[in-house]
Scaffold this motif. Structure first.
Motif, PDB file in Angstrom:
ATOM      1  N   TYR A 124       0.833  -1.205   0.000  1.00  0.00           N
ATOM      2  CA  TYR A 124       0.000   0.000   0.000  1.00  0.00           C
ATOM      3  C   TYR A 124       0.869   1.257   0.000  1.00  0.00           C
ATOM      4  CZ  TYR A 124      -3.137   3.672   1.564  1.00  0.00           C
ATOM      5  OH  TYR A 124      -3.825   4.847   1.666  1.00  0.00           O
ATOM      6  N   SER A 125       1.844   1.336   0.912  1.00  0.00           N
ATOM      7  CA  SER A 125       2.652   2.556   1.010  1.00  0.00           C
ATOM      8  C   SER A 125       3.527   2.737  -0.225  1.00  0.00           C
ATOM      9  CB  SER A 125       3.516   2.529   2.277  1.00  0.00           C
ATOM     10  OG  SER A 125       4.470   1.482   2.233  1.00  0.00           O
ATOM     11  N   LEU A 126       4.036   1.620  -0.792  1.00  0.00           N
ATOM     12  CA  LEU A 126       4.865   1.729  -1.992  1.00  0.00           C
ATOM     13  C   LEU A 126       4.042   2.264  -3.158  1.00  0.00           C
ATOM     14  CD1 LEU A 126       7.512   1.283  -3.514  1.00  0.00           C
ATOM     15  CD2 LEU A 126       6.784  -1.079  -3.919  1.00  0.00           C
ATOM     16  N   ALA A 127       2.832   1.715  -3.358  1.00  0.00           N
ATOM     17  CA  ALA A 127       1.970   2.186  -4.448  1.00  0.00           C
ATOM     18  C   ALA A 127       1.649   3.663  -4.282  1.00  0.00           C
ATOM     19  CB  ALA A 127       0.692   1.355  -4.495  1.00  0.00           C
ATOM     20  N   ARG A 128       1.388   4.083  -3.039  1.00  0.00           N
ATOM     21  CA  ARG A 128       1.038   5.482  -2.789  1.00  0.00           C
ATOM     22  C   ARG A 128       2.224   6.402  -3.073  1.00  0.00           C
ATOM     23  NH1 ARG A 128       1.867   7.996   1.849  1.00  0.00           N
ATOM     24  NH2 ARG A 128       2.048   6.013   2.955  1.00  0.00           N
ATOM     25  N   LYS A 129       3.422   6.038  -2.601  1.00  0.00           N
ATOM     26  CA  LYS A 129       4.596   6.882  -2.791  1.00  0.00           C
ATOM     27  C   LYS A 129       4.991   6.974  -4.263  1.00  0.00           C
ATOM     28  CE  LYS A 129       6.646   5.957   1.763  1.00  0.00           C
ATOM     29  NZ  LYS A 129       7.790   5.321   2.462  1.00  0.00           N
ATOM     30  N   VAL A 130       4.966   5.843  -4.960  1.00  0.00           N
ATOM     31  CA  VAL A 130       5.362   5.850  -6.370  1.00  0.00           C
ATOM     32  C   VAL A 130       4.376   6.669  -7.199  1.00  0.00           C
ATOM     33  CG1 VAL A 130       5.756   4.416  -8.406  1.00  0.00           C
ATOM     34  CG2 VAL A 130       6.606   3.669  -6.185  1.00  0.00           C
ATOM     35  N   LYS A 131       3.083   6.523  -6.919  1.00  0.00           N
ATOM     36  CA  LYS A 131       2.079   7.284  -7.660  1.00  0.00           C
ATOM     37  C   LYS A 131       2.228   8.778  -7.387  1.00  0.00           C
ATOM     38  CE  LYS A 131      -2.832   7.563  -8.720  1.00  0.00           C
ATOM     39  NZ  LYS A 131      -2.584   7.383 -10.150  1.00  0.00           N
ATOM     40  N   ALA A 132       2.543   9.142  -6.143  1.00  0.00           N
ATOM     41  CA  ALA A 132       2.717  10.548  -5.812  1.00  0.00           C
ATOM     42  C   ALA A 132       3.925  11.130  -6.534  1.00  0.00           C
ATOM     43  CB  ALA A 132       2.879  10.713  -4.301  1.00  0.00           C
ATOM     44  N   ARG A 133       4.975  10.339  -6.729  1.00  0.00           N
ATOM     45  CA  ARG A 133       6.201  10.848  -7.354  1.00  0.00           C
ATOM     46  C   ARG A 133       6.117  10.846  -8.868  1.00  0.00           C
ATOM     47  NH1 ARG A 133      11.779   8.751  -5.081  1.00  0.00           N
ATOM     48  NH2 ARG A 133      11.098  10.176  -3.461  1.00  0.00           N
ATOM     49  N   TYR A 134       5.540   9.788  -9.462  1.00  0.00           N
ATOM     50  CA  TYR A 134       5.584   9.655 -10.912  1.00  0.00           C
ATOM     51  C   TYR A 134       4.220   9.779 -11.583  1.00  0.00           C
ATOM     52  CZ  TYR A 134      10.228   7.943  -9.864  1.00  0.00           C
ATOM     53  OH  TYR A 134      11.515   7.831  -9.397  1.00  0.00           O
ATOM     54  N   GLY A 135       3.171   9.848 -10.784  1.00  0.00           N
ATOM     55  CA  GLY A 135       1.843   9.972 -11.360  1.00  0.00           C
ATOM     56  C   GLY A 135       1.230   8.663 -11.804  1.00  0.00           C
ATOM     57  N   THR A 136       1.985   7.583 -11.709  1.00  0.00           N
ATOM     58  CA  THR A 136       1.489   6.262 -12.087  1.00  0.00           C
ATOM     59  C   THR A 136       2.209   5.213 -11.261  1.00  0.00           C
ATOM     60  OG1 THR A 136       1.189   4.704 -13.927  1.00  0.00           O
ATOM     61  CG2 THR A 136       3.192   6.017 -13.937  1.00  0.00           C
ATOM     62  N   SER A 137       1.533   4.101 -11.016  1.00  0.00           N
ATOM     63  CA  SER A 137       2.122   3.036 -10.203  1.00  0.00           C
ATOM     64  C   SER A 137       1.238   1.803 -10.281  1.00  0.00           C
ATOM     65  CB  SER A 137       2.251   3.479  -8.743  1.00  0.00           C
ATOM     66  OG  SER A 137       2.637   2.397  -7.911  1.00  0.00           O
ATOM     67  N   PRO A 138       1.802   0.611 -10.074  1.00  0.00           N
ATOM     68  CA  PRO A 138       0.938  -0.541  -9.872  1.00  0.00           C
ATOM     69  C   PRO A 138       0.075  -0.295  -8.626  1.00  0.00           C
ATOM     70  CG  PRO A 138       3.220  -1.226 -10.150  1.00  0.00           C
ATOM     71  CD  PRO A 138       3.225   0.266  -9.986  1.00  0.00           C
ATOM     72  N   THR A 139      -1.149  -0.768  -8.645  1.00  0.00           N
ATOM     73  CA  THR A 139      -2.009  -0.621  -7.476  1.00  0.00           C
ATOM     74  C   THR A 139      -1.547  -1.532  -6.357  1.00  0.00           C
ATOM     75  OG1 THR A 139      -3.523  -2.328  -8.234  1.00  0.00           O
ATOM     76  CG2 THR A 139      -3.974  -0.060  -8.946  1.00  0.00           C
ATOM     77  N   GLN A 140      -2.021  -1.278  -5.166  1.00  0.00           N
ATOM     78  CA  GLN A 140      -1.668  -2.129  -4.023  1.00  0.00           C
ATOM     79  C   GLN A 140      -2.052  -3.598  -4.288  1.00  0.00           C
ATOM     80  OE1 GLN A 140      -4.098  -3.489  -1.710  1.00  0.00           O
ATOM     81  NE2 GLN A 140      -2.503  -4.575  -0.567  1.00  0.00           N
TER      82      GLN A 140
END
Length: 232
Positions: free
Chosen positions: A19-35
């Motif tokens: 959960y925290s990894l998905a949230r941090k990556v999305k905040a930094r790059y605008g996209t991320s795998p979901t939790q």
């Protein structure tokens, strides 16, 4: 599966969960795998995740997607979350004391020291080097020798993408072969999966690494840019 082991080790090192990894990556790059996607990768349910899904995570940890599948990734101590400069910011690229021979090869150094830094704008990086693994993986090396003339000349300054550890397409690479360091043009010979190591200077004979000898060859990075001075 090395992907699972590497992701788990990287997340433990950064104190993250899916959960925290998905949230941090999305905040930094605008996209991320979901939790849920990350959880399925980690429990082995998603056996062949898309590379496009893994790219933001690889960027976050400052490695290439290929490196996430690498047996030696965490043993080399790579994979700390990186801070990517925003548009308009500058990037300091480390200049190391290592150098690549374009002739008969040089002993591979056991240790490298960062002796200075080369500062470029992130706008230049995005415009000129759109296909690098990550800006944090760039390094500056000096080329020595004449076997790659006229493409590379003795003393040229090279930008090397050290996030590249496999030959996915032909190009000029920094390689270690039998513990010697080279800068050479590397080509794959598809029928038998041998590697052809060539010099651009026609006076130098090519070398061939047969498929059974691939363990002697290590890819240390891909040359992505060369600053050529005028010798007077």
């Amino acid at each position: 599966m090395k992907l699972i082991e590497n992701l788990a080790a990287l997340m433990e090192r950064s104190g993250d969960n899916p959960y925290s990894l998905a949230r941090k990556v999305k905040a930094r790059y605008g996209t991320s795998p979901t939790q849920p996607t990350l959880a399925r990768i980690l429990d082995g349910t998603s056996r062949e995740p898309r590379r496009s899904s893994l790219q933001p995570v690889a960027d976050y940890y400052g490695v290439s997607v290929d490196a996430l599948f690498d047996d030696d990734l965490t043993r080399r101590g790579e994979g700390a979350p990186v801070s990517t400069p925003s548009r308009g910011d500058s990037l300091s690229i480390p200049v190391t004391d290592a150098w690549g021979s374009m002739g008969l090869g040089a002993p591979q150094p056991e240790h490298e020291a960062i002796v200075s830094g080369l500062t470029v704008s992130m706008d230049w990086v995005r415009h000129s080097l759109p296909r690098i693994s990550h800006p944090s993986r760039l390094a500056v090396l000096t080329a020595f020798g004449r076997s790659m003339e006229p493409t590379l000349e003795d003393g040229d300054t090279m930008l090397v993408d050290r996030g590249v550890s496999e030959i996915r397409e032909d190009g000029i690479f920094v390689i270690a072969l039998d513990d010697e360091l080279y800068v050479k043009r590397v080509q794959r010979r598809l029928p038998d999966k041998a590697i052809i190591i060539k010099s651009d200077n026609p006076h130098y004979e090519p070398m061939v690494v047969e498929n059974g000898d691939r363990n002697k060859l290590e890819i240390l990075g891909r040359v992505v840019w060369v600053w050529k001075g005028i010798k007077l």
